[in-house]
Design an enzyme around this catalytic site. Structure first.
Site, PDB file in Angstrom:
ATOM      1  N   ASN A  33      44.733   3.020  36.454  1.00  0.00           N
ATOM      2  CA  ASN A  33      45.242   1.939  36.481  1.00  0.00           C
ATOM      3  C   ASN A  33      45.666   1.092  36.687  1.00  0.00           C
ATOM      4  OD1 ASN A  33      41.968   2.087  34.719  1.00  0.00           O
ATOM      5  ND2 ASN A  33      43.611   2.497  32.862  1.00  0.00           N
TER       6      ASN A  33
ATOM      7  N   VAL B 160      51.321  -0.136  30.705  1.00  0.00           N
ATOM      8  CA  VAL B 160      52.835   1.239  30.813  1.00  0.00           C
ATOM      9  C   VAL B 160      53.321   0.596  32.319  1.00  0.00           C
ATOM     10  CG1 VAL B 160      53.771   3.031  31.175  1.00  0.00           C
ATOM     11  CG2 VAL B 160      52.735   2.641  29.066  1.00  0.00           C
TER      12      VAL B 160
ATOM     13  N   GLN C  58      45.976  -1.879  32.971  1.00  0.00           N
ATOM     14  CA  GLN C  58      47.497  -1.562  32.830  1.00  0.00           C
ATOM     15  C   GLN C  58      48.222  -1.979  31.843  1.00  0.00           C
ATOM     16  OE1 GLN C  58      49.483  -1.384  36.410  1.00  0.00           O
ATOM     17  NE2 GLN C  58      51.240   0.228  35.831  1.00  0.00           N
TER      18      GLN C  58
ATOM     19  N   HIS D 189      45.900   9.208  35.012  1.00  0.00           N
ATOM     20  CA  HIS D 189      45.262   9.560  34.143  1.00  0.00           C
ATOM     21  C   HIS D 189      43.794  11.056  34.724  1.00  0.00           C
ATOM     22  CE1 HIS D 189      45.346   6.174  31.237  1.00  0.00           C
ATOM     23  NE2 HIS D 189      46.109   5.867  32.804  1.00  0.00           N
TER      24      HIS D 189
ATOM     25  N   ASP E  45      48.272  12.272  26.426  1.00  0.00           N
ATOM     26  CA  ASP E  45      48.316  11.068  25.960  1.00  0.00           C
ATOM     27  C   ASP E  45      48.105  10.728  24.170  1.00  0.00           C
ATOM     28  OD1 ASP E  45      46.502   7.792  27.904  1.00  0.00           O
ATOM     29  OD2 ASP E  45      46.838   7.687  24.966  1.00  0.00           O
TER      30      ASP E  45
ATOM     31  N   HIS F 237      50.604   6.208  36.403  1.00  0.00           N
ATOM     32  CA  HIS F 237      50.089   7.310  36.243  1.00  0.00           C
ATOM     33  C   HIS F 237      49.361   7.848  36.436  1.00  0.00           C
ATOM     34  CE1 HIS F 237      49.947   3.799  33.642  1.00  0.00           C
ATOM     35  NE2 HIS F 237      49.005   4.300  32.501  1.00  0.00           N
TER      36      HIS F 237
HETATM   37  P1  AMP Z   1      47.365   2.557  31.623  1.00  0.00           P
HETATM   38  O1  AMP Z   1      46.711   1.155  29.881  1.00  0.00           O
HETATM   39  O2  AMP Z   1      46.877   2.913  32.431  1.00  0.00           O
HETATM   40  O3  AMP Z   1      48.541   1.706  31.328  1.00  0.00           O
HETATM   41  O4  AMP Z   1      47.618   3.496  29.874  1.00  0.00           O
HETATM   42  C1  AMP Z   1      48.687   3.609  29.904  1.00  0.00           C
HETATM   43  C2  AMP Z   1      48.334   5.361  28.905  1.00  0.00           C
HETATM   44  O5  AMP Z   1      50.060   5.155  27.844  1.00  0.00           O
HETATM   45  C3  AMP Z   1      47.443   4.775  27.524  1.00  0.00           C
HETATM   46  O6  AMP Z   1      46.041   5.170  28.241  1.00  0.00           O
HETATM   47  C4  AMP Z   1      48.589   5.508  26.195  1.00  0.00           C
HETATM   48  O7  AMP Z   1      47.755   5.456  25.217  1.00  0.00           O
HETATM   49  C5  AMP Z   1      49.765   6.088  26.556  1.00  0.00           C
HETATM   50  N1  AMP Z   1      50.994   5.879  25.631  1.00  0.00           N
HETATM   51  C6  AMP Z   1      51.605   4.253  25.218  1.00  0.00           C
HETATM   52  N2  AMP Z   1      52.834   5.145  24.940  1.00  0.00           N
HETATM   53  C7  AMP Z   1      53.026   6.438  24.711  1.00  0.00           C
HETATM   54  C8  AMP Z   1      52.836   7.690  24.281  1.00  0.00           C
HETATM   55  N3  AMP Z   1      54.293   7.466  23.587  1.00  0.00           N
HETATM   56  N4  AMP Z   1      53.128   9.106  24.830  1.00  0.00           N
HETATM   57  C9  AMP Z   1      51.587   9.471  24.847  1.00  0.00           C
HETATM   58  N5  AMP Z   1      50.892   8.251  25.596  1.00  0.00           N
HETATM   59  C10 AMP Z   1      51.065   7.530  25.195  1.00  0.00           C
END
Ligand code: AMP
Length: 114
Positions: free
Chosen positions: A87, A96, A94, A102, A31, A100
């Protein structure tokens, strides 16, 4: 073709990431904003937007994500334990829209989560 998600672009090497796992079904990378000494995202290649969008046929993919998370936890030396989290939606923060898992570990984690 729908626009690729951020995590599809990472899988396709269009955006750099610290990739630590790759197979036919998923990738895993660190992350960018780690919340623990080990914070890895395990992401299916299939761009399922969220847990709410899972169908019966996705069951093996989700099972695979957990098996990969367990393998990575072992490689990372998380012998005292770790946490896995999906999430889902805005209340869970959430951000993205590509499912995914974590994997968090390497410190004592609080409960309940914030
Ligand atoms: P969520 O909030 O569960 O959607 O988690 C998305 C995660 O993606 C967060 O913990 C971010 O820090 C991580 N994230 C966003 N962009 C990137 C990236 N380019 N490379 C690695 N992690 C990322």
């Amino acid at each position: 073709m729908p626009e690729k998600t951020l995590f599809e672009r990472i899988a396709d090497r269009e955006i750099p990431a610290d990739l630590i796992w790759e197979d036919d079904l998923c990738i895993a990378f660190r992350d960018i904003n780690p919340q623990a000494p080990t914070h890895v995202l395990v992401v299916p290649r299939k761009p399922i937007p969220s847990l709410d969008d899972l169908s019966e046929e996705d069951g093996p993919i989700v099972g695979h994500l957990f098996l990969v998370a367990k393998t990575i936890a072992k490689k990372e030396g998380l012998s005292n334990g770790y946490r896995t989290v999906f999430n889902c939606g805005s209340d869970a923060l959430q951000t993205v829209p590509h499912i995914h898992l974590h994997l968090l570990g390497g410190r004592k984690l609080g409960w309940p989560p914030g």
